[in-house]
Design an enzyme around this catalytic site. Structure first.
Site, short mmCIF file in Angstrom:
data_model
loop_
_atom_site.label_atom_id
_atom_site.label_comp_id
_atom_site.label_asym_id
_atom_site.label_seq_id
_atom_site.Cartn_x
_atom_site.Cartn_y
_atom_site.Cartn_z
N TYR A 136 38.77 7.50 30.70
CA TYR A 136 37.68 7.83 29.77
C TYR A 136 36.35 7.75 30.53
CZ TYR A 136 34.51 7.82 25.82
OH TYR A 136 33.50 8.15 24.95
N ASP A 137 36.13 6.62 31.25
CA ASP A 137 34.85 6.42 31.95
C ASP A 137 34.58 7.51 32.97
OD1 ASP A 137 35.06 2.77 31.98
OD2 ASP A 137 34.50 4.23 30.43
N SER B 274 26.54 -1.54 -7.89
CA SER B 274 27.02 -2.87 -7.48
C SER B 274 28.29 -3.16 -8.27
CB SER B 274 25.95 -3.91 -7.78
OG SER B 274 25.59 -3.79 -9.15
N LEU B 275 28.83 -4.33 -8.10
CA LEU B 275 30.13 -4.67 -8.70
C LEU B 275 29.97 -5.90 -9.59
CD1 LEU B 275 32.46 -4.34 -5.60
CD2 LEU B 275 32.84 -3.23 -7.79
N LYS C 68 37.66 -6.70 0.06
CA LYS C 68 36.20 -6.64 -0.09
C LYS C 68 35.59 -7.08 1.24
CE LYS C 68 32.41 -7.85 -3.22
NZ LYS C 68 31.51 -8.38 -2.18
N GLU D 153 31.35 0.00 4.28
CA GLU D 153 30.79 -1.28 4.71
C GLU D 153 30.72 -1.31 6.24
OE1 GLU D 153 30.39 -2.77 1.86
OE2 GLU D 153 29.60 -4.74 2.38
N LYS E 266 39.90 -1.28 -8.50
CA LYS E 266 39.33 -0.06 -9.09
C LYS E 266 40.40 0.68 -9.87
CE LYS E 266 36.44 0.51 -5.00
NZ LYS E 266 36.11 1.30 -3.79
N LYS F 228 36.35 -12.60 -6.52
CA LYS F 228 35.76 -13.32 -5.38
C LYS F 228 36.63 -14.53 -5.05
CE LYS F 228 31.70 -12.76 -4.45
NZ LYS F 228 30.90 -12.00 -3.47
N1 LIG Z 1 32.71 -4.49 0.24
C1 LIG Z 1 33.71 -3.63 -0.02
O1 LIG Z 1 34.70 -3.59 0.72
C2 LIG Z 1 33.61 -2.73 -1.22
C3 LIG Z 1 32.44 -2.70 -1.98
N2 LIG Z 1 32.34 -1.86 -3.05
C4 LIG Z 1 33.40 -1.07 -3.37
O2 LIG Z 1 33.35 -0.23 -4.42
C5 LIG Z 1 32.20 -0.22 -5.26
C6 LIG Z 1 31.21 0.77 -4.75
C7 LIG Z 1 30.83 1.64 -5.91
C8 LIG Z 1 31.72 1.31 -7.06
C9 LIG Z 1 32.65 0.24 -6.63
N3 LIG Z 1 34.55 -1.08 -2.68
C10 LIG Z 1 34.69 -1.89 -1.59
N4 LIG Z 1 35.87 -1.88 -0.89
#
Ligand SMILES: NC(=O)c1cnc(OC2CCCC2)nc1N
Length: 325
Positions: free
Chosen positions: A36-37, A82-83, A114, A169, A285, A309
């Site tokens: 690669y280098d 946000s969540l 997360k 992230e 989700k 959390k």
């Molecule tokens: N820190 C994470 O890994 C993370 C943060 N947020 C979300 O989803 C939010 C974003 C918009 C609606 C739900 N998913 C993640 N995996």
């Protein structure tokens, strides 16, 4: 200038970007670092001789040569939400009950780690990375394109000329965090409290050489461009983003009930210590996007998602000490 030089430079650039994708995105390199280098320095030599051939997606443009006076503000066309949080199995059961009252559809959940980093939004126009922005307050963020371009797992260009935005992230792997703090201690500098602060501190630098030296990485997990991408669920979105060359987290799972979600949480509560990056919970989700639309949002956060959390580790340590004393 003859086109054969132009073709040579393009061929080297595309070859290096493919190898970089294999190494940083697929974690499956097919060439040695030495090979690669050597190829990289051949491109540097040709771009130095023919600077008019340098393109913004050349791998030589990642090294961070930009020093800004300040950060431009960016308005997110689609607010970065946000969540809400959950802290127990009961909280998750209540979440599941609320969901069931808001839609009659059969609900599947996607569980994602997360990632404990800094939310970023990446915008591509005709397949070229044109903007990297922080979440900010969800509506107004900061333009950190010069730093985002130094993150090796962020594609500078896509195989096809997509005009999309993807969100995820940006984080610092645990190993890089330990190495960075060791270096700072040796230099008598203040150490970072945790990888999240280190990542945020690196992305908020005006001099992109700093970010380039910090071995940052990203996981992508969301996009406002679901129509363009023609995906109908969160799982499909994750698969599509991976197919486009983005890094998505391979631990994400589809769960058919909140009990399965809890089983995954219990599994990851143990396994999280073995991960090469820090997570502070699990994001749950509703998978189907039509169901998400029916369920809707509160002012700041979707009702179709929740973040479980993990209990703060310090508290556990204290409890453990009390048990043993
Ligand atoms: N820190 C994470 O890994 C993370 C943060 N947020 C979300 O989803 C939010 C974003 C918009 C609606 C739900 N998913 C993640 N995996």
């Amino acid at each position: 200038m003859d086109t054969s030089i132009e073709q040579k430079v393009q061929q080297l650039r595309e070859q290096l970007n493919r190898w970089s994708h294999e190494y940083y995105v697929q974690d499956r390199p097919t060439v040695t670092d030495h090979e690669y280098d050597e190829t990289y320095h051949e491109l540097v030599r040709l771009e130095t001789e023919y600077p008019q051939l340098v393109t913004s997606d050349s791998p030589t443009q990642r090294v961070g040569g930009v020093v800004l006076e300040g950060f431009e503000k960016v308005t997110h066309q689609n607010p970065m939400l946000s969540l809400s949080n959950a802290f127990s199995k009961e909280d998750l059961q209540a979440f599941d009950d609320r969901i069931k009252k808001l839609t009659n559809r059969t609900i599947d959940y996607v569980c994602e780690l997360k990632i404990d980093g800094l939310s970023v939004a990446l915008t591509y126009q005709d397949g070229q990375l044109v903007l990297g922005a922080t979440r900010g307050d969800g509506v107004i963020g900061e333009d950190i394109t010069h730093n985002i371009r130094t993150v090796k797992s962020v594609p500078l260009s896509l195989e096809h000329p997509w005009s999309i935005e993807v969100r995820g992230e940006c984080y610092m792997p645990k190993k890089s965090f330990q190495q960075l703090n060791q270096l700072r201690e040796e230099e008598g500098l203040e150490v970072f409290a945790n990888p999240r602060n280190a990542a945020a501190g690196s992305l908020r630098q005006l001099d992109s050489k700093v970010a380039a030296s910090r071995n940052l990485a990203v996981f992508l997990y969301q996009s406002p461009s679901v129509e363009t991408l023609e995906v109908a669920s969160q799982m499909e979105l994750l698969e599509k983003m991976q197919a486009l060359g983005f890094v998505t987290n391979q631990e994400s799972v589809l769960c058919h009930s909140i009990d399965e979600v809890w089983a995954f949480i219990e599994k990851m509560t143990v396994e999280r210590n073995n991960l090469p990056y820090e997570i502070d919970g699990i994001v749950i989700k509703v998978n189907d996007f039509k169901a998400q639309e029916e369920i809707g949002f509160t002012v700041k956060a979707p009702k179709w998602a929740i973040a479980y959390k993990f209990p703060a580790e310090e508290a556990q340590t204290i409890v453990r000490d009390i048990e043993w004393t």
